[in-house]
Design an enzyme around this catalytic site. Structure first.
Site, PDB file in Angstrom:
ATOM      1  N   HIS A  39      -4.644  -2.866   1.338  1.00 30.46           N
ATOM      2  CA  HIS A  39      -5.053  -2.337   2.638  1.00 30.46           C
ATOM      3  C   HIS A  39      -4.835  -0.831   2.647  1.00 30.46           C
ATOM      4  CE1 HIS A  39      -5.991  -5.881   5.070  1.00 30.46           C
ATOM      5  NE2 HIS A  39      -5.025  -6.496   4.417  1.00 30.46           N
TER       6      HIS A  39
ATOM      7  N   LYS B 130      -1.805   0.910   7.296  1.00 32.44           N
ATOM      8  CA  LYS B 130      -1.554  -0.455   7.782  1.00 32.44           C
ATOM      9  C   LYS B 130      -0.060  -0.637   8.011  1.00 32.44           C
ATOM     10  CE  LYS B 130      -2.978  -5.141   7.509  1.00 32.44           C
ATOM     11  NZ  LYS B 130      -3.007  -5.332   8.937  1.00 32.44           N
TER      12      LYS B 130
END
Length: 152
Positions: free
Chosen positions: A16, A20
């Protein structure tokens, strides 16, 4: 499908973007739980313990390791790997943009409006009915509530 083949070891990895906040993501945790549930349902209760942190030791056979990488601008990539001495099978989903997530939310809203639903609904309920009925956004056909055909 791989439960009868005991030499396959399962593992998960996700990527990610750098901003995040959680690690692992909720999606990765759901994938791990689904995999563990599938092992149990197939009579092969392998890897019942989930490990999400750094391993500074060999992984024990009963552990399912879920690793995470955060960096760059990646909306989300999740990979489930089944590895054996003979080969490796990888299932990967790569989100290129967040547009797909928005489209899924709109599809769920249309699904909710298409037929009466009672109680708290999850996205699994949406997918179960959509996959069982062939309901698609903007279609004239309507899903049949409670027609869940998908198994986890």
């Amino acid at each position: 499908m791989l439960a009868p083949f005991g030499k396959y070891d399962a593992l998960l990895h996700e990527f990610h973007h750098a901003g995040k906040a959680d690690s692992p993501s909720g999606t990765a945790l759901e994938l791990a739980q689904a995999l563990q549930g599938a092992w149990v349902a197939e009579g092969a209760a392998r890897q019942p313990e989930l490990v999400t942190g750094r391993l500074d030791r060999p992984r024990r056979p009963e552990e399912l390791h879920l690793s995470s990488t955060r960096g760059g601008h990646i909306p989300g990539t999740h990979t489930v790997i089944f590895d054996s001495p003979a080969d490796s099978i990888e299932l990967t989903h790569r989100a290129r943009t967040r547009e797909g997530f928005a489209a899924g939310a709109l599809l769920a809203a249309e699904w909710l409006l298409a037929a009466p639903h009672q109680g708290l609904m999850s996205f699994d309920d949406v997918l179960d009915d959509i996959l069982a009925s062939g309901f698609a956004a903007g279609s004239k056909s309507k899903p049949v509530p409670g027609s869940a055909a998908r198994k986890r």
